[in-house]
Design a protein around this motif. Structure first.
Motif, PDB file in Angstrom:
ATOM      1  N   ASP A  44     147.783  60.416 -41.184  1.00 16.34           N
ATOM      2  CA  ASP A  44     146.653  60.119 -40.281  1.00 16.34           C
ATOM      3  C   ASP A  44     145.476  59.594 -41.101  1.00 16.34           C
TER       4      ASP A  44
ATOM      5  N   ASP B 258     144.687  60.741 -47.298  1.00 17.07           N
ATOM      6  CA  ASP B 258     145.964  60.115 -46.912  1.00 17.07           C
ATOM      7  C   ASP B 258     146.126  58.767 -47.603  1.00 17.07           C
TER       8      ASP B 258
ATOM      9  N   ASN C  81     142.858  62.712 -38.227  1.00 22.55           N
ATOM     10  CA  ASN C  81     141.509  62.554 -38.777  1.00 22.55           C
ATOM     11  C   ASN C  81     140.652  61.650 -37.903  1.00 22.55           C
TER      12      ASN C  81
ATOM     13  N   VAL D  51     151.565  64.552 -43.716  1.00 25.83           N
ATOM     14  CA  VAL D  51     150.281  64.905 -44.338  1.00 25.83           C
ATOM     15  C   VAL D  51     149.155  64.834 -43.303  1.00 25.83           C
ATOM     16  N   GLY D  52     149.534  64.928 -42.043  1.00 25.50           N
ATOM     17  CA  GLY D  52     148.578  64.990 -40.935  1.00 25.50           C
ATOM     18  C   GLY D  52     149.120  66.015 -39.944  1.00 25.50           C
TER      19      GLY D  52
ATOM     20  N   ASP E 150     146.179  65.449 -49.696  1.00 25.49           N
ATOM     21  CA  ASP E 150     147.468  64.840 -49.332  1.00 25.49           C
ATOM     22  C   ASP E 150     148.281  64.280 -50.503  1.00 25.49           C
TER      23      ASP E 150
HETATM   24 CA    CA Z   1     145.852  63.799 -43.727  1.00 25.17          CA
END
Ligand code: CA
Ligand code: BDR
Length: 313
Positions: free
Chosen positions: A11, A16, A41, A127-128, A244
């Motif tokens: 995201d 990220d 995000n 990673v979101g 991330d």
């Molecule tokens: Ca993220």
């Protein structure tokens, strides 16, 4: 390319973006099959755009970017502009991307890619918020045996949260999705605030990135300078925790990290503790370990790796 087949679900988001650059700069170790985007995000229209911007900067137009779910499974979307700025990628003057979005929905791309792979082949890196990954698992559970591992940024096992006293942003943003993933039976490696708050962008580390001189390093230094301000305000630290990219660094250099296997549950009922990752660190529940919880990092080695790869872009 002979690297490990990987899908990064993200995201972007400033950290990220660094994670994506690290993966895009590492074709020998990481065969980046695609980037899938989710709302987090910032809204989805921005995260997918930001991913395309980062791919273009890296010169890796061969990597497709897929847009996925525009909102969490049950809860309203709660974005993080306080940290990442209005666009999600504030701090640098980015050119508009010309790379088009790939046709397939992110969830369908994850499913089709996994089903076409050998058993135990694919590494998923959320990673979101985990909305896309959870939806893929629910829509097509036959992807589970195809996974080698799900290595994710999210949660806080032994330390406080960053959006509530006990919850970390990604898990809190879509706790129901996180619960589906954590209960999926897949091999899980968790990079939560326990480890990411040991990966601080000190002024010296930022200066070193700024000094590399490649276009990607210049962009990275600019966005990390912007990113730092919110965390310095909140934590009084000398820089922000660079969350991330820990996941990607782990794929490249697992020896940089240490942790412990334990059972991790996600709170989805109580509004007070919503999204808490309850880690049974001492095995008091008698439940089988479900996740490797990473708590240790060689932070200098981590930043050296980031510098090494940014110097290639
Ligand atoms: Ca993220
Ligand atoms: C996580 O939340 C987001 O703001 C970052 O991109 C990271 O994935 C840290 O809590």
């Amino acid at each position: 390319m002979s690297g490990r087949p990987v899908i990064v679900d993200c995201d972007p988001g400033l950290d990220d973006a660094i994670a994506l650059l690290l993966a895009l700069a590492s074709p020998e170790e990481i065969d980046l099959l695609g980037i899938t985007c989710v709302a987090g995000n910032v809204p989805l229209a921005m995260t997918e755009r930001n991913a395309r911007i980062v791919v273009e900067l890296s010169g890796r137009r061969d990597v497709p970017v897929h847009a996925g779910c525009p909102r969490p499974l049950l809860r309203p979307l709660n974005t993080g502009e306080r940290v990442h700025g209005k666009t999600g990628l504030d701090g640098y003057d980015w050119p508009a991307p010309s790379l088009p979005l790939a046709d397939a929905h992110a969830v369908d791309f994850i499913i089709a890619t996994c089903l076409a792979a050998d058993d135990g082949a694919i590494t998923l890196c959320p990673v979101g918020p985990m909305t896309n990954v959870a939806t893929a698992i629910v829509k097509e559970p036959r992807i589970l045996p195809k996974l080698r591992e799900i290595a994710f940024m999210g949660g806080a096992a032994l330390v406080p949260g960053n959006v509530t006293p006990v919850a970390e942003f990604n898990i809190h943003a879509d706790p129901h999705a996180a619960r589906i993933v954590l209960e999926s039976g897949a091999r899980l490696t968790m990079f939560g605030l326990d480890v990411t708050h040991k990966a601080i962008t000190t002024p010296e580390r930022l200066d070193a990135i700024r000094g590399i001189g490649t276009p990607a390093a210049a962009a990275a230094a600019a966005i990390l300078t912007f990113y730092d301000r919110a965390d310095i305000e909140r934590y009084g630290a000398r820089g922000g925790p660079l969350h991330d990219p820990c996941v990607i660094a782990y794929l490249l250099r697992p020896a940089l990290f240490s942790g412990k296997e334990c059972h991790v549950a996600v709170e989805t009922e109580s509004e007070l503790t919503m999204g808490q990752t309850v880690a049974d660190w001492w095995g008091v529940t008698g439940k089988a370990a479900s996740c490797r919880v990473v708590t240790g990092i060689d932070a200098d080695g981590y930043y050296a790796l980031i510098r090494e790869r940014l110097a290639c872009l």
